[in-house]
Design an enzyme around this catalytic site. Structure first.
Site, PDB file in Angstrom:
ATOM      1  N   LEU A   1       2.844  -3.297   6.334  1.00 31.86           N
ATOM      2  CA  LEU A   1       4.224  -2.807   6.364  1.00 31.86           C
ATOM      3  C   LEU A   1       5.173  -3.622   5.501  1.00 31.86           C
ATOM      4  O   LEU A   1       6.374  -3.374   5.506  1.00 31.86           O
ATOM      5  CB  LEU A   1       4.739  -2.815   7.812  1.00 31.86           C
ATOM      6  CG  LEU A   1       4.020  -1.868   8.779  1.00 31.86           C
ATOM      7  CD1 LEU A   1       4.521  -2.100  10.203  1.00 31.86           C
ATOM      8  CD2 LEU A   1       4.232  -0.421   8.367  1.00 31.86           C
ATOM      9  N   ARG A   2       4.630  -4.600   4.757  1.00 30.87           N
ATOM     10  CA  ARG A   2       5.522  -5.437   3.948  1.00 30.87           C
ATOM     11  C   ARG A   2       6.289  -4.603   2.922  1.00 30.87           C
ATOM     12  O   ARG A   2       7.467  -4.830   2.676  1.00 30.87           O
ATOM     13  CB  ARG A   2       4.740  -6.552   3.260  1.00 30.87           C
ATOM     14  CG  ARG A   2       5.640  -7.487   2.450  1.00 30.87           C
ATOM     15  CD  ARG A   2       4.883  -8.670   1.883  1.00 30.87           C
ATOM     16  NE  ARG A   2       4.604  -9.659   2.905  1.00 30.87           N
ATOM     17  CZ  ARG A   2       3.391 -10.049   3.278  1.00 30.87           C
ATOM     18  NH1 ARG A   2       2.337  -9.477   2.725  1.00 30.87           N
ATOM     19  NH2 ARG A   2       3.210 -10.963   4.194  1.00 30.87           N
ATOM     20  N   ALA A   3       5.634  -3.625   2.311  1.00 32.95           N
ATOM     21  CA  ALA A   3       6.300  -2.792   1.311  1.00 32.95           C
ATOM     22  C   ALA A   3       7.491  -2.061   1.910  1.00 32.95           C
ATOM     23  O   ALA A   3       8.555  -1.964   1.289  1.00 32.95           O
ATOM     24  CB  ALA A   3       5.314  -1.799   0.701  1.00 32.95           C
TER      25      ALA A   3
END
Length: 345
Positions: free
Chosen positions: A246-248
């Site tokens: 989920l970093r993006a």
């Protein structure tokens, strides 16, 4: 902004030509350093260090710190004097480069050649804004809020995907082969080298405006939120790109918010998301669908180009071109090739 006596003049950020994508990414990281830094990939002479120095001048302390190749972990994060802690219960901390870069820019050239452990420490501090040094049960923590700019030449090797993903944004630069842009770059550099003070004076108004807008944008970040439509659009883009984790999503939201704050918008919109999506997904994309492009005339172009010194400035390699392949001929009849040591009959 005044120039300190005896210091090297800095090429103005506003005078960079053909570098809209790079300028946008650096400004977003300046507004919100928590984005996690900017990875800049490209050949020599594409204004990577020039842009980084120019950005540092726009930040509160104007610090520009370079991490050299071969630097130790102690030099980066700092050291603790354990003997003094044991002797008189006081911790003596010797600051490292992370402390020196606080409120400025930490520039790492050829980041792909650094040991993974050092890159991990850099990225941890860049994302969290703090640095913690621990030795034998004794620890010291200090603020380390800086803009991390890492550069690399892809011809010299790539970063591991796990480390690349931890950079918030990425910009890929290329050599410039557009004649007019190339001429404009050279003219600007020649004018700067001929009379840096006069050149900087012509751009002083724009530079001051950047400083004010960065300061105002930082103050406005907390007032901007994301509605469900923006969240849904971010999720759609990240799923379509096949990103890991989920970093993006988180970086895209923070980058869109930073752009909205910098432009003094009242809300974060889908248009802001689309304009930052390219630099968020460039190094995380696992599926090969087209990169989202800006959809209005005022949006910065995503097409990179070069900017560097025409007369070989100290940190530039203007005019560098990648090697061209040498022509070869395919041998189709192996039997017709006569060995060098064959005897004549």
């Amino acid at each position: 902004m005044s120039e300190a006596s005896g210091t090297r003049a800095v090429f103005p950020f506003s005078a960079l030509i053909g570098q809209q994508a790079l300028q946008q990414a650096l400004l977003l990281a300046a507004v919100d350093p928590g984005i996690g830094g900017v990875l800049v990939s490209g050949p020599r002479g594409t204004a990577k260090s020039t842009a980084a120095r120019a950005l540092a001048e726009l930040l509160p302390e104007g610090q520009f710190v370079t991490l050299p190749l071969g630097a130790s972990e102690d030099r980066l994060i700092g050291t603790l004097d354990i003997e003094s802690a044991l002797r008189d219960a006081s911790v003596r901390f010797s600051p490292g480069l992370l402390a020196k870069a606080h409120r400025g820019v930490l520039y790492v050239d050829e980041v792909n050649l650094l040991p993974d452990g050092l890159v991990d420490a850099l990225l941890d501090a860049a994302a969290s804004g703090v640095n913690t040094v621990e030795r034998d049960g004794v620890s010291h923590t200090h603020d380390a809020r800086f803009v991390l700019i890492g550069t690399m030449n892809p011809e010299e090797g790539e970063l591991r995907p796990q480390l690349t993903d931890r950079f918030g944004l990425m910009v890929a630069l290329e050599n410039c082969f557009e004649p007019q842009t190339r001429q404009d770059i050279v003219k600007a550099r020649l004018a700067f080298d001929l009379d840096p003070s006069a050149f900087r004076a012509r751009h002083a108004g724009q530079s001051d405006a950047y400083v004010s807008r960065i300061r105002a944008a930082r103050a406005a970040l907390a007032q901007l939120s994301f509605d469900d439509e923006v969240h849904a659009h971010v999720s759609t883009l990240c799923i379509a790109a096949g990103v890991d984790g989920l970093r993006a999503d988180l970086v895209m939201l923070r980058a869109a918010r930073a752009l909205a704050a910098f432009e003094q918008a009242d809300a974060v919109t889908i248009a802001h998301v689309d304009r930052v999506a390219g630099s968020v997904l460039l190094h995380r994309r696992r599926l090969h669908e087209p990169v989202v492009q800006p959809h209005d005339a005022s949006a910065p172009s995503q097409e990179p180009s070069a900017a560097a010194s025409a007369n070989a400035a100290a940190d530039s390699d203007y005019g560098y071109l990648p090697p061209e392949p040498t022509g070869t001929a395919r041998v189709t009849n192996v039997k017709s090739v006569i060995p060098l040591n064959a005897k004549k009959h």
